[in-house]
Design a protein around this motif. Structure first.
Motif, mmCIF file in Angstrom:
data_model
loop_
_atom_site.group_PDB
_atom_site.id
_atom_site.type_symbol
_atom_site.label_atom_id
_atom_site.label_comp_id
_atom_site.label_asym_id
_atom_site.label_seq_id
_atom_site.Cartn_x
_atom_site.Cartn_y
_atom_site.Cartn_z
ATOM 1 N N UNK A 108 7.232 9.516 3.156
ATOM 2 C CA UNK A 108 6.919 8.111 3.378
ATOM 3 C C UNK A 108 7.866 7.525 4.420
ATOM 4 N N UNK A 109 7.562 6.313 4.853
ATOM 5 C CA UNK A 109 8.414 5.610 5.805
ATOM 6 C C UNK A 109 7.970 5.785 7.239
ATOM 7 N N UNK A 110 8.491 4.900 8.083
ATOM 8 C CA UNK A 110 8.033 4.862 9.462
ATOM 9 C C UNK A 110 8.574 6.006 10.312
ATOM 10 N N UNK A 111 9.691 6.604 9.916
ATOM 11 C CA UNK A 111 10.165 7.760 10.673
ATOM 12 C C UNK A 111 9.180 8.917 10.541
ATOM 13 N N UNK A 112 8.626 9.107 9.360
ATOM 14 C CA UNK A 112 7.589 10.119 9.196
ATOM 15 C C UNK A 112 6.269 9.670 9.828
ATOM 16 N N UNK A 113 5.973 8.372 9.802
ATOM 17 C CA UNK A 113 4.682 7.884 10.300
ATOM 18 C C UNK A 113 4.675 7.830 11.832
ATOM 19 N N UNK A 114 5.199 6.755 12.410
ATOM 20 C CA UNK A 114 5.223 6.656 13.872
ATOM 21 C C UNK A 114 6.180 7.663 14.490
ATOM 22 N N UNK A 115 7.268 7.965 13.778
ATOM 23 C CA UNK A 115 8.225 8.934 14.305
ATOM 24 C C UNK A 115 7.623 10.303 14.530
ATOM 25 N N UNK A 116 6.657 10.706 13.701
ATOM 26 C CA UNK A 116 5.989 11.997 13.913
ATOM 27 C C UNK A 116 5.359 12.063 15.298
ATOM 28 N N UNK A 117 4.676 10.993 15.669
ATOM 29 C CA UNK A 117 4.039 10.971 16.990
ATOM 30 C C UNK A 117 5.089 10.984 18.107
ATOM 31 N N UNK A 118 6.119 10.154 17.959
ATOM 32 C CA UNK A 118 7.078 9.993 19.039
ATOM 33 C C UNK A 118 7.892 11.259 19.264
ATOM 34 N N UNK A 119 8.327 11.893 18.177
ATOM 35 C CA UNK A 119 9.095 13.129 18.326
ATOM 36 C C UNK A 119 8.218 14.238 18.878
ATOM 37 N N UNK A 120 6.973 14.308 18.435
ATOM 38 C CA UNK A 120 6.043 15.288 19.003
ATOM 39 C C UNK A 120 5.898 15.083 20.503
ATOM 40 N N UNK A 121 5.799 13.834 20.934
ATOM 41 C CA UNK A 121 5.668 13.552 22.365
ATOM 42 C C UNK A 121 6.929 13.941 23.135
ATOM 43 N N UNK A 122 8.101 13.705 22.540
ATOM 44 C CA UNK A 122 9.349 14.141 23.180
ATOM 45 C C UNK A 122 9.342 15.644 23.396
ATOM 46 N N UNK A 130 0.836 -1.189 0.000
ATOM 47 C CA UNK A 130 0.000 0.000 0.000
ATOM 48 C C UNK A 130 0.879 1.250 0.000
ATOM 49 N N UNK A 131 0.233 2.421 -0.078
ATOM 50 C CA UNK A 131 1.004 3.651 -0.268
ATOM 51 C C UNK A 131 1.978 3.912 0.861
ATOM 52 N N UNK A 132 1.682 3.462 2.066
ATOM 53 C CA UNK A 132 2.589 3.713 3.189
ATOM 54 C C UNK A 132 3.941 3.013 3.012
ATOM 55 N N UNK A 133 3.976 1.950 2.205
ATOM 56 C CA UNK A 133 5.217 1.197 2.010
ATOM 57 C C UNK A 133 5.931 1.546 0.711
ATOM 58 N N UNK A 134 5.412 2.541 -0.005
ATOM 59 C CA UNK A 134 6.028 2.921 -1.273
ATOM 60 C C UNK A 134 6.842 4.207 -1.105
ATOM 61 N N UNK A 135 7.874 4.336 -1.913
ATOM 62 C CA UNK A 135 8.722 5.517 -1.852
ATOM 63 C C UNK A 135 7.956 6.734 -2.358
ATOM 64 N N UNK A 136 7.891 7.770 -1.548
ATOM 65 C CA UNK A 136 7.179 9.003 -1.888
ATOM 66 C C UNK A 136 7.567 10.047 -0.851
ATOM 67 N N UNK A 137 7.302 11.318 -1.106
ATOM 68 C CA UNK A 137 7.579 12.337 -0.084
ATOM 69 C C UNK A 137 6.862 12.020 1.226
#
Length: 348
Positions: free
Chosen positions: A168-182, A159-166
């Motif tokens: 994309x990737x888990x650092x932008x996905x879950x990492x967005x939440x985790x860095x925001x929480x930090x 699906x689109x979450x696993x494809x290369x695109x601006x």
């Protein structure tokens, strides 16, 4: 009169993470741009279904547009919605770059419109509980903050979450939440170094990362794995007078998928088996009664902001600082260096 809301997209995020809370916050799900007509009819039978984003913006009486499309669409769609005179909520990650986030924030300000970014994980039970423990001071000076988000999803979906695109990737996905929480818990770090990697066959973008950040003597570590059958602690606050640890994920997503209404009794309450604990220097352990998770708070505050009685719950400028740290972590991993940050998170 209730605010009327239009949705761009109605996949899992739109259906479970956004629409139930828009309705529970006293707003009307009035129009949805999606091909999922039967699915929409089952949950929002009075909503008008339109073919695409342009048709959604053409619906004349919408107050707020909620954008839950693939990440690569966000910048153009947020800009178009603002230029059409609509208030906007966009799912995270809001943009691929901090520069784009700040440009959209400037546009919203110039148009006198409210622009919010859906960092719903500020309202998770575990994060709210960790915030309370930190504020109580029982742990003393915090010398280490460790956060992990491990899952067992060993195959890329295609699906689109696993494809290369601006963005994309888990650092932008879950990492967005985790860095925001930090940033919410301890503020801006002084530097970041990172390993960002792909481990699953068939994926085109990163699925895991290990990040180390420093803040004076304090160390902050973030980790994500999608091939973990035994997840690490979700939160671990290590202080000079003891530590707080908490396993398991917030229960609101599972409750929503099971059909529980956000206004139902018990919604957001963690099962006792998932409660965190404080470990004292002498080894004694005390259970910590958790805060109730409440994603609804985001949309309640967004409604109040539009009505002029409150502030946007998560601003685009705040989200932009998180995006800037993601960019810094990618640079640190790509270049094999420690990236230093100023007080506002800018780097070079």
């Amino acid at each position: 009169m209730r605010l009327r809301v239009g949705f761009a997209g109605f996949g899992a995020a739109g259906r479970f993470f956004h629409a139930p809370f828009v309705a529970a916050a006293g707003m009307e799900v009035a129009a949805i741009a999606s091909s999922r007509k039967a699915e929409i009819a089952a949950v929002f039978p009075d909503a008008r279904v339109v073919a695409d984003f342009d048709a959604l913006l053409a619906v004349a009486d919408l107050d707020l547009v909620v954008i839950v499309t693939p990440n690569a669409c966000h910048v153009d769609q947020v800009r178009a919605a603002l230029e059409a005179g609509r208030h906007v909520v966009v799912d995270k990650p809001a943009t691929p770059t901090r520069v784009e986030a700040e440009g959209l924030a400037d546009l919203a300000d110039a148009r006198g419109l409210k622009l919010g970014v859906h960092h719903n994980r500020r309202f998770d039970s575990d994060f709210l509980t960790a915030s309370r423990v930190l504020g109580d001071g029982v742990l003393g000076e915090i010398v280490a903050l460790r956060m992990n988000w491990d899952r067992y999803r060993p195959e890329a979906t295609g699906r689109w979450r696993d494809r290369a695109a601006p963005a994309s990737g888990n650092l932008y996905d879950l990492g967005s939440h985790m860095i925001d929480q930090v940033l919410m818990l301890v503020g801006m770090p002084d530097w970041v170094q990172a390993d960002v990697f792909a481990q699953r066959p068939g994926g085109e973008t990163d699925d895991g990362f290990e990040i180390l950040m420093g803040q004076g003597q304090r160390r902050i570590t973030l980790g994500v794995s999608l091939i973990s059958t035994a997840p690490r602690d979700r939160f671990r606050l290590e202080g000079r007078n003891g530590l707080f640890r908490k396993a398991g994920l917030d229960c609101q997503e599972d409750q929503l998928r099971a059909g529980l209404d956000p206004l139902a009794a018990g919604f957001g309450e963690e099962p006792e088996g998932q409660w965190g604990e404080i470990v004292a220097p002498d080894g004694s352990v005390s259970r910590v009664v958790p805060e109730t998770g409440r994603w609804l708070t985001f949309y309640e505050r967004m409604r109040q902001a539009i009505e002029g009685t409150g502030e946007v719950p998560v601003t685009m400028r705040s989200a932009g600082r998180t995006i800037g740290l993601i960019e810094a972590a990618h640079a640190a991993a790509r270049e094999g260096r420690r990236v230093h940050l100023d007080a506002d998170g800018r780097w070079s």
